[in-house]
Enzyme design. Sequence first.
Site, PDB file in Angstrom:
ATOM      1  N   LYS A  36      -4.295  27.333  84.233  1.00 26.81           N
ATOM      2  CA  LYS A  36      -3.205  26.545  83.625  1.00 26.81           C
ATOM      3  C   LYS A  36      -2.009  27.453  83.290  1.00 26.81           C
ATOM      4  CE  LYS A  36      -5.262  27.200  79.041  1.00 26.81           C
ATOM      5  NZ  LYS A  36      -6.076  26.566  77.963  1.00 26.81           N
ATOM      6  N   ARG A 134      -9.618  19.314  68.001  1.00 25.07           N
ATOM      7  CA  ARG A 134      -8.478  19.275  68.904  1.00 25.07           C
ATOM      8  C   ARG A 134      -8.732  18.152  69.904  1.00 25.07           C
ATOM      9  NH1 ARG A 134      -6.500  24.603  72.120  1.00 25.07           N
ATOM     10  NH2 ARG A 134      -7.626  23.552  73.786  1.00 25.07           N
ATOM     11  N   HIS A 166     -14.969  22.685  73.404  1.00 22.45           N
ATOM     12  CA  HIS A 166     -14.175  23.912  73.308  1.00 22.45           C
ATOM     13  C   HIS A 166     -14.398  24.519  71.929  1.00 22.45           C
ATOM     14  CE1 HIS A 166     -11.155  26.645  74.733  1.00 22.45           C
ATOM     15  NE2 HIS A 166     -10.166  26.210  73.990  1.00 22.45           N
ATOM     16  N   ARG A 222     -16.006  28.985  81.435  1.00 11.86           N
ATOM     17  CA  ARG A 222     -14.646  28.502  81.675  1.00 11.86           C
ATOM     18  C   ARG A 222     -13.614  29.510  81.186  1.00 11.86           C
ATOM     19  NH1 ARG A 222     -15.607  24.207  78.423  1.00 11.86           N
ATOM     20  NH2 ARG A 222     -13.992  24.840  77.007  1.00 11.86           N
ATOM     21  N   TYR A 266      22.973  43.932  68.078  1.00 14.50           N
ATOM     22  CA  TYR A 266      23.483  42.997  67.069  1.00 14.50           C
ATOM     23  C   TYR A 266      22.982  43.322  65.666  1.00 14.50           C
ATOM     24  CZ  TYR A 266      24.775  39.768  70.876  1.00 14.50           C
ATOM     25  OH  TYR A 266      25.316  39.178  71.986  1.00 14.50           O
ATOM     26  N   CYS A 313      18.173  41.223  72.564  1.00 12.32           N
ATOM     27  CA  CYS A 313      19.187  40.191  72.785  1.00 12.32           C
ATOM     28  C   CYS A 313      18.696  39.212  73.848  1.00 12.32           C
ATOM     29  CB  CYS A 313      20.498  40.835  73.234  1.00 12.32           C
ATOM     30  SG  CYS A 313      21.027  42.196  72.168  1.00 12.32           S
ATOM     31  N   MET A 314      19.530  38.256  74.204  1.00 16.52           N
ATOM     32  CA  MET A 314      19.132  37.249  75.175  1.00 16.52           C
ATOM     33  C   MET A 314      18.786  37.872  76.527  1.00 16.52           C
ATOM     34  SD  MET A 314      21.214  33.840  76.414  1.00 16.52           S
ATOM     35  CE  MET A 314      21.550  33.311  74.740  1.00 16.52           C
ATOM     36  N   ASP A 315      19.574  38.880  76.938  1.00 16.30           N
ATOM     37  CA  ASP A 315      19.458  39.417  78.293  1.00 16.30           C
ATOM     38  C   ASP A 315      19.080  40.888  78.339  1.00 16.30           C
ATOM     39  OD1 ASP A 315      20.904  36.967  78.952  1.00 16.30           O
ATOM     40  OD2 ASP A 315      22.648  38.051  78.187  1.00 16.30           O
TER      41      ASP A 315
HETATM   42  C1  LIG Z   1      -7.237  27.399  77.852  1.00 16.25           C
HETATM   43  C2  LIG Z   1      -8.610  26.865  77.789  1.00 16.25           C
HETATM   44  C3  LIG Z   1      -9.704  27.631  78.239  1.00 16.25           C
HETATM   45  C4  LIG Z   1      -9.590  29.099  78.582  1.00 16.25           C
HETATM   46  O1  LIG Z   1      -9.439  29.810  77.376  1.00 16.25           O
HETATM   47  P1  LIG Z   1      -9.422  31.426  77.363  1.00 16.25           P
HETATM   48  O2  LIG Z   1      -9.463  31.767  75.930  1.00 16.25           O
HETATM   49  O3  LIG Z   1      -8.144  31.817  78.024  1.00 16.25           O
HETATM   50  O4  LIG Z   1     -10.602  31.849  78.127  1.00 16.25           O
HETATM   51  C5  LIG Z   1     -10.933  27.026  78.303  1.00 16.25           C
HETATM   52  N1  LIG Z   1     -11.098  25.730  77.936  1.00 16.25           N
HETATM   53  C6  LIG Z   1     -10.080  24.975  77.454  1.00 16.25           C
HETATM   54  C7  LIG Z   1     -10.322  23.595  77.028  1.00 16.25           C
HETATM   55  C8  LIG Z   1      -8.805  25.521  77.352  1.00 16.25           C
HETATM   56  O5  LIG Z   1      -7.814  24.786  76.852  1.00 16.25           O
END
Ligand SMILES: *Cc1c(COP(=O)(O)O)cnc(C)c1O
Length: 378
Positions: A36, A134, A166, A222, A266, A313-315
């Site tokens: 992701k 969550r 999770h 995962r 700045y 800074c920005m850049d």
């Molecule tokens: C992002 C995520 C992961 C991976 O998490 P890491 O800490 O990067 O291994 C696994 N499961 C879910 C649901 C996530 O949102």
Amino acid sequence: MTNGTGAEVVVDLDAIAANTAVLRERVGRPLMAVVKADGYGHGLVPAARATLVGGADQLGVAVLDEALALRAAGITAPVLAWLHGPGADFTAALAADVEVSVNAAWGLAEVVAAARATGRTARLHLFVDTGLSREGAPMAEWPGLVDAAARAQGDGDVAVVGVWSHMAYADAPAHPTIAAQVRVFEEAIALARAAGLTEARCHLANSAATVALPGTWFDMVRPGIAVYGLDPLGGNAADHGLRPAMTVRARVALTKRVAAGAGVSYGHTYATAAETTLALVPAGYADGVPRAGGNRAPVLAAGRQRTIAGRVCMDQFVVDVGDDPVAPGDEVVLWGPGSDGEPTAQQWADAVDTIHYELVTRIGGRFTRRYVGSAGAV
Ligand SMILES: *Cc1c(COP(=O)(O)O)cnc(C)c1O
């Protein structure tokens, strides 16, 4: 190709493949590589290909568009997309053979409608909240959700291929919530099996759990961040056999001698202590270099690590290299594996009070991304 300044994010695809292989070997069961957020800033498609070369069995992304981008690139491995709002285009997901996650009755109903509209069977993961509070379904709703999913499976609209959750605290391997979440997860699995969902693969472990908590591995792990070679526990990645895949570097755009007492950048939050050489680095907060790094974050410049002088800074930002030789075009490394004297993403995270996840996923902007290594390259 460069952006005119030479600032680039270099991604080592072989490191991603090797990290995946190390983790896959350690757990000895299927591994879903999480790609992701543009492969955690490493590039969605190249990162995905590299994890598959390393032996990933499946890919995981947050949103549907990410999964569809993988398919558009010709990647045929199983992909799960798990974060959907009402009205998500499950028809497109089914047409592209993307597995989806559901955490509420209304979401299941939308998936079933898409299955009926397309005549396909949706491959479904049911997400249960075991204590993170969550995106999983609360345990109070879980029996109803698994019953409804079992009915939809009986009708041929869905195949429940995953039951998952999770973790809140996997990066603190002794935390009491870990055992508590595992207990709730086991209860949720038992309820799903009792409802007839016997084919589902159960998965709970993120990177920290994959590295440190074998009791959480269930049928599949995962990991995300560990695949990119960063230590989910905030320590040294090499201790887990992992190698950071990202190096962020720029080239000095200007140098100048200034007198003692010169205010820099700045707000003049930095002043030179003596006559010195300043080097201008052409990357800033618009490129994902945290503004909080001003006077705090380290870079490798003119042969050693130095703290950024004054505000980012920005850049651009400025580095004070003292009397050391430096010239326009010289390399400045923000972070990398740490093997050549450069700071690590973990060092940056400590300096700006965040986690390396945030740094690698946000770096980008006008940096050019360049891939090295051959794993999955096209
Ligand atoms: C992002 C995520 C992961 C991976 O998490 P890491 O800490 O990067 O291994 C696994 N499961 C879910 C649901 C996530 O949102």
